[in-house]
Motif scaffolding. Sequence first.
Motif, PDB file in Angstrom:
ATOM      1  N   SER A  17       0.904  -1.264  -0.063  1.00 13.62           N
ATOM      2  CA  SER A  17      -0.022   0.134   0.089  1.00 13.62           C
ATOM      3  C   SER A  17       0.872   1.280   0.010  1.00 13.62           C
ATOM      4  O   SER A  17       0.499   2.308  -0.684  1.00 13.62           O
ATOM      5  CB  SER A  17      -0.965   0.111   1.480  1.00 13.62           C
ATOM      6  OG  SER A  17      -1.828  -0.993   1.239  1.00 13.62           O
ATOM      7  N   GLU A  18       1.934   1.289   0.724  1.00 12.76           N
ATOM      8  CA  GLU A  18       2.770   2.334   0.927  1.00 12.76           C
ATOM      9  C   GLU A  18       3.412   2.574  -0.596  1.00 12.76           C
ATOM     10  O   GLU A  18       3.513   3.659  -1.149  1.00 12.76           O
ATOM     11  CB  GLU A  18       3.870   2.274   1.838  1.00 12.76           C
ATOM     12  CG  GLU A  18       3.333   2.238   3.131  1.00 12.76           C
ATOM     13  CD  GLU A  18       2.838   3.607   3.738  1.00 12.76           C
ATOM     14  OE1 GLU A  18       3.471   4.615   3.640  1.00 12.76           O
ATOM     15  OE2 GLU A  18       1.844   3.555   4.449  1.00 12.76           O
ATOM     16  N   VAL A  19       4.003   1.585  -1.001  1.00 11.62           N
ATOM     17  CA  VAL A  19       4.813   1.692  -2.508  1.00 11.62           C
ATOM     18  C   VAL A  19       3.803   2.073  -3.575  1.00 11.62           C
ATOM     19  O   VAL A  19       4.023   2.882  -4.118  1.00 11.62           O
ATOM     20  CB  VAL A  19       5.193   0.088  -2.788  1.00 11.62           C
ATOM     21  CG1 VAL A  19       5.677   0.391  -4.339  1.00 11.62           C
ATOM     22  CG2 VAL A  19       6.269  -0.226  -1.826  1.00 11.62           C
ATOM     23  N   LEU A  20       2.597   1.706  -3.234  1.00  3.97           N
ATOM     24  CA  LEU A  20       1.374   2.126  -4.384  1.00  3.97           C
ATOM     25  C   LEU A  20       1.241   3.663  -4.281  1.00  3.97           C
ATOM     26  O   LEU A  20       0.840   4.367  -5.147  1.00  3.97           O
ATOM     27  CB  LEU A  20       0.171   1.174  -4.573  1.00  3.97           C
ATOM     28  CG  LEU A  20       0.175  -0.132  -4.972  1.00  3.97           C
ATOM     29  CD1 LEU A  20      -1.035  -0.880  -4.705  1.00  3.97           C
ATOM     30  CD2 LEU A  20       0.782   0.115  -6.326  1.00  3.97           C
ATOM     31  N   ASP A  21       1.097   4.027  -3.194  1.00  6.93           N
ATOM     32  CA  ASP A  21       0.842   5.442  -2.600  1.00  6.93           C
ATOM     33  C   ASP A  21       1.892   6.521  -3.097  1.00  6.93           C
ATOM     34  O   ASP A  21       1.742   7.587  -3.823  1.00  6.93           O
ATOM     35  CB  ASP A  21       0.615   5.607  -1.145  1.00  6.93           C
ATOM     36  CG  ASP A  21      -0.555   5.135  -0.529  1.00  6.93           C
ATOM     37  OD1 ASP A  21      -1.548   4.917  -1.188  1.00  6.93           O
ATOM     38  OD2 ASP A  21      -0.725   5.133   0.639  1.00  6.93           O
ATOM     39  N   ALA A  22       3.190   5.822  -3.131  1.00  6.24           N
ATOM     40  CA  ALA A  22       4.349   6.599  -3.689  1.00  6.24           C
ATOM     41  C   ALA A  22       4.378   6.667  -5.107  1.00  6.24           C
ATOM     42  O   ALA A  22       4.712   7.562  -5.821  1.00  6.24           O
ATOM     43  CB  ALA A  22       5.555   5.951  -3.336  1.00  6.24           C
ATOM     44  N   PHE A  23       3.901   5.449  -5.791  1.00  2.38           N
ATOM     45  CA  PHE A  23       3.818   5.450  -7.300  1.00  2.38           C
ATOM     46  C   PHE A  23       2.796   6.301  -7.670  1.00  2.38           C
ATOM     47  O   PHE A  23       2.910   7.292  -8.630  1.00  2.38           O
ATOM     48  CB  PHE A  23       3.429   3.988  -7.765  1.00  2.38           C
ATOM     49  CG  PHE A  23       3.018   3.608  -9.110  1.00  2.38           C
ATOM     50  CD1 PHE A  23       3.895   3.788  -9.906  1.00  2.38           C
ATOM     51  CD2 PHE A  23       1.667   3.755  -9.263  1.00  2.38           C
ATOM     52  CE1 PHE A  23       3.737   3.782 -11.332  1.00  2.38           C
ATOM     53  CE2 PHE A  23       1.281   3.730 -10.821  1.00  2.38           C
ATOM     54  CZ  PHE A  23       2.217   3.597 -11.658  1.00  2.38           C
ATOM     55  N   TRP A  24       1.624   6.363  -7.115  1.00  2.00           N
ATOM     56  CA  TRP A  24       0.470   7.416  -7.450  1.00  2.00           C
ATOM     57  C   TRP A  24       0.888   8.677  -7.311  1.00  2.00           C
ATOM     58  O   TRP A  24       0.538   9.520  -8.205  1.00  2.00           O
ATOM     59  CB  TRP A  24      -0.862   7.102  -6.747  1.00  2.00           C
ATOM     60  CG  TRP A  24      -1.229   5.711  -7.633  1.00  2.00           C
ATOM     61  CD1 TRP A  24      -1.817   4.663  -6.786  1.00  2.00           C
ATOM     62  CD2 TRP A  24      -1.584   5.524  -8.789  1.00  2.00           C
ATOM     63  NE1 TRP A  24      -2.104   3.616  -7.833  1.00  2.00           N
ATOM     64  CE2 TRP A  24      -2.097   4.056  -9.219  1.00  2.00           C
ATOM     65  CE3 TRP A  24      -1.829   6.310 -10.030  1.00  2.00           C
ATOM     66  CZ2 TRP A  24      -2.434   3.599 -10.351  1.00  2.00           C
ATOM     67  CZ3 TRP A  24      -2.120   5.959 -11.214  1.00  2.00           C
ATOM     68  CH2 TRP A  24      -2.629   4.663 -11.316  1.00  2.00           C
ATOM     69  N   ALA A  25       1.519   9.059  -6.268  1.00  2.00           N
ATOM     70  CA  ALA A  25       2.078  10.455  -6.005  1.00  2.00           C
ATOM     71  C   ALA A  25       3.173  10.803  -7.368  1.00  2.00           C
ATOM     72  O   ALA A  25       2.919  11.941  -7.795  1.00  2.00           O
ATOM     73  CB  ALA A  25       2.747  10.629  -4.837  1.00  2.00           C
TER      74      ALA A  25
END
Length: 81
Positions: free
Chosen positions: A7-15
């Motif tokens: 979830s954290e990695v995906l949040d960083a990706f979307w940012a």
Amino acid sequence: LDNHLLSEVLDAFWAAMDRVREDVDDGHQDPSVTCSQHHEIVEAVAAADGARAVRAMRTHFDGIRNRLEPQSVSESESVSV
């Protein structure tokens, strides 16, 4: 998947994707293609087929990379001139 790290990695990706879209027109892919690629990823993960999931994710991210690549090449050329 109940995976906090993912979830954290995906949040960083979307940012990062939001920043790219602000700076560069990434030539958005046809939504039906995106949906199909996401479906293939989900199906592979649900089937616990790691090799298939890796192939599906690479296909998806290669599409993103290919859409962004011409932009980065032209930007780097204009900077070096």
